[in-house]
Design an enzyme around this catalytic site. Sequence first.
Site, short mmCIF file in Angstrom:
data_model
loop_
_atom_site.label_atom_id
_atom_site.label_comp_id
_atom_site.label_asym_id
_atom_site.label_seq_id
_atom_site.Cartn_x
_atom_site.Cartn_y
_atom_site.Cartn_z
N HIS A 45 -1.78 0.37 -9.91
CA HIS A 45 -2.35 -0.62 -8.98
C HIS A 45 -2.98 -1.79 -9.74
O HIS A 45 -4.19 -2.02 -9.68
CB HIS A 45 -3.39 0.04 -8.06
CG HIS A 45 -3.67 -0.80 -6.85
ND1 HIS A 45 -4.10 -0.28 -5.65
CD2 HIS A 45 -3.59 -2.13 -6.63
CE1 HIS A 45 -4.27 -1.26 -4.76
NE2 HIS A 45 -3.96 -2.38 -5.34
N ARG A 52 0.87 -1.17 0.00
CA ARG A 52 0.00 0.00 0.00
C ARG A 52 0.91 1.23 0.00
O ARG A 52 1.97 1.23 0.61
CB ARG A 52 -0.90 0.04 1.25
CG ARG A 52 -2.09 -0.92 1.19
CD ARG A 52 -3.12 -0.44 0.16
NE ARG A 52 -4.26 -1.34 0.06
CZ ARG A 52 -4.34 -2.36 -0.80
NH1 ARG A 52 -3.33 -2.64 -1.59
NH2 ARG A 52 -5.43 -3.11 -0.85
N GLU A 60 -4.20 7.25 -5.00
CA GLU A 60 -4.15 6.67 -6.35
C GLU A 60 -5.33 7.25 -7.14
O GLU A 60 -6.47 7.03 -6.75
CB GLU A 60 -4.28 5.14 -6.28
CG GLU A 60 -3.03 4.46 -5.77
CD GLU A 60 -3.24 2.99 -5.45
OE1 GLU A 60 -4.31 2.43 -5.79
OE2 GLU A 60 -2.34 2.39 -4.85
#
Lengths: 266, 432
Positions: free
Chosen positions: A232, A184, A213
């Site tokens: 991601h 993360r 993000e």
Amino acid sequence: MWYHKPVINEELLQSLPNLKIVASSGVGIDHLDLNLLSSYGVKASNTPFVVSTDTADLGMALVLASSRRLMAVSPDTEYFPADWLGAEVSGATLGVVGMGTIGYKVAERAKAFEMKILYHNRNQRNKEEESAVGAIYCKKIDDLLQQSDFVLLSVNLTPQTHKLIGKKELELMKPTATLINISRGLVVDQDALVEALQNKVIKAAALDVTYPEPLPRDHPLLKLKNVIITPHIGSATKKTRRLMMENMTESIQAGLAGLPIPNEVF
Amino acid sequence: MFRSKAFSLLKPIPLMSGQPNLAYKFIHPAIASHGHRCHRRGVDYRQRYKTCPGSAGGQTISAPQTKVMAEEELPGVLVLDIGGTHGVLENVAALLKKHFRLITMKEFLENKKEMSKKIQSVFVFEGRPTIDQELLESLPNLKVIGNSGVGVDHLDLKMISNFGVKVTNTPHAVADPTADIGVALMLASARRLVEGCQVAVSPDTKYFAVDWLGVEVTRATLGIIGMGSIGYRVAQRARAFDMRILYHNRNRRRKEEEEAVGAHYCEKMEDLLQQSDFVMLVVNLTPETHKLIGKKELGLMKPTAILINISRGAVIDQDALVEALQSKVIRAAALDVTHPEPLPRDHPLLKLNNIIITPHIGTATVQATRMMAEEAIANMLAVLSGQPIPNHRRRRATWAFGKLNRWHTRSTAWPHGVPEETFLPHYHEGIS
């Protein structure tokens, strides 16, 4: 809940009196306020195991892409200069921070590239597991940081791992080292990372995750030449997404039927 | 540094006629320090030396030097340049200087009369300098061309052989890094890394689309065309991803080798093409492999398949590839090699978004460049002193200390019957 949306807050919970379960895609649950949910009697589940191999694959992909500089190609190329070199993966040292399911699978892959594997974890794995991948335990993360050519973060995000890698940790790393983050964004102190990359305290970074993000378009990380950022995509394959959905459906069905919930999180 | 220990093995070796076992002397320190380790694994290196084909009369490694090294001038080696765009790297130049008198093309051209006699060897790096008839004619004392890298398709072997010049290559140094790049490209194209990076940094990106997907590598089927040294290492890596591995090769590998990586032989390339999710080309370029992959082969591949090329650009019919990618006959391609390199800037391949192209970086690592130079130097020195070219199986074991274990557990074929595909001779004769 897909990709952390919709956001579950007090207001939403109050307006859904019959809500029984929140099924979250992926393995991370740092975006869920479990206490809040539990106070409303709502259960929660995630999809831990199905994401493991894809995320490990991506971790390995980032190790390779950054070491061999796959992303540095430009449309202005007239010739390929002879001194354009990367660093070898074979024989290099990989430090896995967080040797859970995903971390272990990364180690399995790295072993085939003849990488030397160090790992740091809350608990040491048993001997068979260690020797299967040739992994050496580093009780202190500092030892791992000092010896690794690639430091790969595969921890979950908790209050303990928040900003786990900060200025001090980056300075402990080799100046020739690359930081890979598939956990993360908040596990890394992003400002410290920017500084470290700018001043070549470490060589490079490859991040599948950031905070937030996506990053704001003027963020310094986007401008650095020694950073690879991917959007991601750790679990972004058709098969895995499908499996995630199947898991979530199972959890929901169990939750609604009052049965024990697979992959419940507390 | 990971393999820096191995580099220190290269000691200046005097070139004298009649000195025995030049090659063995070179690798002596490695054996001495690892004798015990080999022993533990039931291997006696010294014994193997005596029986190996390169053995010169079974003399021991510690044969005393009976002749004193005279102040003989070092042999000349020609390179294109030092540094600059296409020259050899500085550290490689330093390595060469330990054993040779380094002569650049410029120096040679400026003083042909004197220099031409001194040049006994040419160190070819990234295909340069070009070896043509004119050059060969102007170097009367040329004995060997030491190529850095394993591919020799850029050299006219027949012509070179007509001049009585030998050619050597460096199969060892290239194997690991090239296999790494092959897998790197496979992962990068499967997971759409390049596109992903562009999304991540694009000024237009406001959010990450949730339906942005790649394809799985783990448990997919990889078809390796060309299961030589490099191809086999690709298989070893792919195995860790639980991939199903098919391979096509001129000859079948031994059962133990197949089982070690879980590879299935496809006698017909068509079978491999039809079943693979990833097709990786790891052949050398010869008249037989020229345009090995053309329209027909691309048509046989799955529409969801990805083609990866780490061999030579000319192994693929490039025009057919463009068409196949445009029409989605296959999903994508990842090429470390093209023809030419670089492609002209208006080439259609550069415009496609289902392709990754890297600038022939299969061996572009600090370590590999160095190891290739060292391997080439050893080859050239062996030729110049009339020694047999070092057996590359043994050399493999001695290059990197840490690799001794790995080498032994993997190869069951050594020393007898090394499979032909893996034994890429250092030493090419000009046979067509």
